[in-house]
Design a protein around this motif. Structure first.
Motif, PDB file in Angstrom:
ATOM      1  N   GLN A  23       0.868  -1.176   0.000  1.00 12.63           N
ATOM      2  CA  GLN A  23       0.000   0.000   0.000  1.00 12.63           C
ATOM      3  C   GLN A  23       0.906   1.228   0.000  1.00 12.63           C
ATOM      4  N   LEU A  24       0.772   2.044  -1.026  1.00  9.70           N
ATOM      5  CA  LEU A  24       1.550   3.279  -1.130  1.00  9.70           C
ATOM      6  C   LEU A  24       0.606   4.447  -0.878  1.00  9.70           C
ATOM      7  N   LEU A  25       1.006   5.330   0.030  1.00 12.76           N
ATOM      8  CA  LEU A  25       0.137   6.440   0.413  1.00 12.76           C
ATOM      9  C   LEU A  25       0.965   7.712   0.465  1.00 12.76           C
ATOM     10  N   VAL A  26       0.382   8.823  -0.005  1.00 12.82           N
ATOM     11  CA  VAL A  26       1.043  10.112   0.041  1.00 12.82           C
ATOM     12  C   VAL A  26       0.085  11.136   0.644  1.00 12.82           C
ATOM     13  N   MET A  27       0.627  12.051   1.457  1.00 12.53           N
ATOM     14  CA  MET A  27      -0.167  13.071   2.126  1.00 12.53           C
ATOM     15  C   MET A  27       0.490  14.417   1.928  1.00 12.53           C
ATOM     16  N   ASP A  28      -0.336  15.483   1.754  1.00  6.39           N
ATOM     17  CA  ASP A  28       0.229  16.816   1.599  1.00  6.39           C
ATOM     18  C   ASP A  28       0.037  17.626   2.873  1.00  6.39           C
ATOM     19  N   ASP A  29       0.497  18.878   2.838  1.00  4.86           N
ATOM     20  CA  ASP A  29       0.438  19.721   4.031  1.00  4.86           C
ATOM     21  C   ASP A  29      -0.987  20.050   4.456  1.00  4.86           C
ATOM     22  N   ALA A  30      -1.931  19.982   3.533  1.00  3.06           N
ATOM     23  CA  ALA A  30      -3.329  20.281   3.863  1.00  3.06           C
ATOM     24  C   ALA A  30      -4.047  19.076   4.442  1.00  3.06           C
TER      25      ALA A  30
END
Length: 770
Positions: free
Chosen positions: A752-759
């Motif tokens: 599972q690859l997950l990316v999150m931004d500053d918001a």
């Protein structure tokens, strides 16, 4: 007058002599006091029914089982007194008739036929051993008179009961009864009483486990005396004579060694009475021995069983084998400080229920978080998106627990637990933080078992009772309703059933815990009557790969639970408190809505505490413009407009928290839920940021390595979103923070690859490597 001093002078002379005699006797008593108190006495730890668990011998290797007159069978007292000293209750310590008779028999026969010693004189010899000389006999008489002077007849008889020799290292009828017969001295038969009454005459020569024929002949002699004197019925004596004397080797107490060692420091009594159940303790120790071969090298285990109706400790196994040095068997892991992993989670959810932060169906977010340098992940890797409180507890998810603890306050949480007897041990100078809920502080198994009583004792956690004289002390931690709800969730009864379909006797409710690095595996269970605590791991704190609560501790927990259920004890009921009711709430708002309301995207039946329906708990960064409740103004065409536009009407729109979007169907995401924007009168302050998207690999893809290559190279990139990127692979944070990432994968399996931004926006994809 024969004294030659006249009548008055003679009386004065006699008075002076008497005074001098009294002074000499008084001085002798002070100079040579009775040796009643030992410097290092023999001590024994016993179960609640009197069964000896473990003995601690004195400096000479002697062990005793202290008893009082009332704790010994009247049959034994009858046999002892009528065989040894019929006039015990009447003579002053020395029976002159017995002494003269014994002297005449010895002189006339030319050998020792009878000793003539009273029980008091025998006690004197036991307290102060002396040689068989004239001087020694005089010393014995002196000690006997001292005993009668200072003690009552009952006290003297009690000394005999506890000091008489019974062969080898045994002293006292209590130790002899348990060692030879395996029973309490209060349960002696006529035959048993006669046998034990005669053994002190020649303990080595008459030992029944070595010389049964001699012991039987001596016993029969006592039985005949009882019949001749009319003390016991002739028929009963005859039946007792027919009983053979054959005993197995002496039974030494060999139960609860580590617990007994601990109790030795808690009490100064010679006989330490505890709350342990000897039968259950024996079964638990046998179970531990059976598990020894299944444990990894150098691993041990610990078990504690507590009757939560009165908080008495019924079983305590501190290690798998006290004699196994390779497993540090001498270390009692029940009171060792270890990382508890996730076993604290039920407490934070219960406290949050009382605080009005959540209810059992509250929408929580199992998504990656950035809280300073702390990056919690889940045990099973990956993230699960929207989950209810009940599901988060049952599946032991980490991120939702951290979310609730953050809202409740780590310091407040630690203080609440400490107040009810569950201190959390932090490194020196460290303050409680969010890692508490995932095992970031140490705790003891005994304290944890006591704290778990809160779920069976209507919200009050009680202190363990190790001895019957210990008072029952308890303090409230949460409401009875909150405790009942959490217990039902842990027992897999989260669904709100009608009362007639709800089991009044709660099945086993349990929670596991695994510390960081697989060092500790926990399982704590609460059944209808008992709290069961299990720990496995290496006492030296080294990791055990693959050891975790569900695989290592839960099977043992189930075995202990089945063992307890098979004992057939009374199962207390736990009916639903009046403060708990049934309700239906809607996601994503977390509260009930009228049928047909467009903001009710999913309905869930749940238990409610005091009818409270707190709204969905948001993360701190999701307040305000990043929240889930949006007041919008719509025109006649249903498009969003500014509030001051003509004919604008206000409407509240409840949307899902932004980080949950990767787990939502397209129709539930914000882009689909929010009405389109009017071009003629657009709303002010529109967020122009684009949604975060992850490209480079599609969801559900199967990735294969190139021929001859040991690794697969997988380039991915993001579009939209704001600020830096935070990448997670199977829940583990990667160091890269850019918009592009190249993965190098060698191990086959699911990812599972997950990316999150500053918001806080999240994009995720799942794929497999073959």
């Amino acid at each position: 007058m024969m004294c030659g001093l006249g009548k008055r002078g003679c009386w004065l002379w006699l008075a002076a002599v008497a005074l001098v005699f009294v002074a000499v006797v008084w001085a002798a008593d002070k100079i040579w006091p009775l040796p009643l108190h030992e410097v290092d006495p023999a001590r024994v730890v016993v179960a609640h029914d009197g069964t000896p668990l473990w003995r601690f011998a004195d400096a000479d290797g002697i062990w005793r089982y202290p008893v009082t007159i009332d704790e010994v069978s009247p049959r034994y007292l009858e046999a002892l007194i009528n065989y040894e000293d019929r006039w015990f209750w009447k003579h002053p310590g020395v029976n002159p008739f017995s002494v003269l008779r014994a002297a005449w028999q010895d002189l006339s026969s030319g050998r020792v036929v009878s000793g003539g010693s009273t029980l008091t004189m025998q006690v004197a010899r036991l307290l102060d051993p002396h040689p068989r000389t004239f001087g020694g006999k005089f010393r014995q008489l002196w000690r006997a008179l001292q005993l009668e002077w200072h003690l009552s007849k009952r006290d003297i008889l009690t000394l005999y009961l506890n000091r008489a020799p019974f062969g080898g290292t045994l002293q006292g009828v209590g130790a002899a009864s348990w060692a030879y017969l395996g029973k309490s001295p209060a349960q002696l038969s006529y035959s048993d009483a006669a046998l034990l009454a005669v053994l002190p005459q020649a303990p080595s020569r008459l030992r029944p486990d070595r010389w049964p024929d001699r012991a039987q002949a001596a016993r029969n002699k006592v039985l005949e005396r009882m019949a001749t004197q009319g003390v016991w019925p002739a028929k009963q004596v005859q039946e007792s004579r027919e009983e053979p004397v054959w005993l197995a080797p002496r039974q030494m107490p060999q139960l609860a060694p580590l617990f007994s060692r601990m109790m030795l420091g808690k009490s100064r009594s010679d006989k330490i009475v505890t709350t342990l159940d000897a039968g259950l303790q024996r079964q638990l120790e046998e179970l531990a021995q059976n598990w020894k071969g299944r444990l990894p090298a150098r691993s041990s285990l610990a078990m504690i069983v507590v009757d939560h109706t009165d908080m008495s400790v019924r079983g305590w196994v501190g290690s798998v084998d006290m004699n196994d040095d390779s497993r540090f068997g001498h270390v009692d892991m029940v009171n060792a400080i270890r990382s508890p992993g996730s076993v604290l989670k039920p407490f934070i959810y219960g406290l949050a229920l009382d605080d009005g932060l959540i209810h059992p169906a509250s929408l929580l977010q199992d998504v990656p978080r950035r809280t300073g340098d702390y990056r919690p992940g889940n045990f099973d890797s990956g993230f699960h998106g929207p989950v209810s409180m009940s599901e988060a507890l049952v599946r032991s998810l980490n991120l939702p627990a951290v979310q609730v603890l953050e809202a409740y306050g780590p310091k407040r949480f630690a203080a609440s637990l400490r107040n009810v007897g569950l201190p959390l041990y932090l490194p020196a100078g460290a303050a409680p933080n969010l890692s508490l809920i995932l095992g970031g502080a140490g705790a003891r198994l005994e304290d944890m078992a006591a704290a778990y009583s809160v779920f069976a004792r209507h919200g009050k956690a009680a202190k363990l009772r190790l001895q019957p004289t210990d008072p029952l002390l308890e303090r409230p931690l949460m409401s009875a309703g909150a405790a009942w709800i959490i217990r039902r969730v842990m027992a897999d009864e989260a669904q709100p059933l009608p009362d007639n379909a709800l089991s009044r006797v709660v099945p086993l409710a349990w929670k596991t815990g695994t510390s960081y690095g697989y060092r500790d595996a926990w399982a704590i269970g609460v059944n209808a009557r008992y709290v069961i605590g299990i720990w496995t791991g290496r006492p030296d704190g080294t990791p055990v790969v693959g050891q975790f609560g569900f695989a290592s501790a839960v099977p043992l927990l189930n075995q202990v639970n089945n063992l307890l259920l098979s004992r057939g004890t009374n199962q207390p009921e736990d009916p639903r408190p009046e403060s708990v009711s049934r309700g239906v709430v809607c996601w994503p708002g977390g509260q009930s809505l009228a049928p047909g309301d467009s903001n009710c995207r999913r309905r869930l039946a749940t238990w409610l505490l005091d009818g409270s329906q707190p709204p969905t708990l948001l993360l701190p960064e999701q307040e305000g413009v990043n929240g889930i409740r949006f007041p919008v103004w719509l025109d006649d065409q249903g498009k969003r407009v500014a509030a001051d536009c003509p004919q604008a009407r206000e409407q509240t729109l409840i949307v899902w928290p932004l980080p949950l979007e990767p787990w939502l169907p397209e129709s539930e995401r914000r882009g689909a839920r929010l009405p389109p924007v009017s071009t003629t009168c657009p709303p002010l302050g529109q967020d122009a940021s684009q949604p975060l998207q992850l490209t480079g690999v599609r969801d559900g893809a199967i990735v294969k390595r190139l021929p001859g290559s040991a690794q697969a190279s997988l380039p991915v990139q993001t579009s939209g979103g704001t600020g830096e990127r935070w990448w997670f692979l199977n829940g583990e944070r990667l160091s890269d923070r850019g918009r592009r990432l190249t993965l190098s994968l060698a191990t086959k399996g699911d990812y599972q690859l997950l990316v999150m931004d500053d918001a806080g926006q999240v994009a995720t994809v799942r794929f497999s490597l073959q």
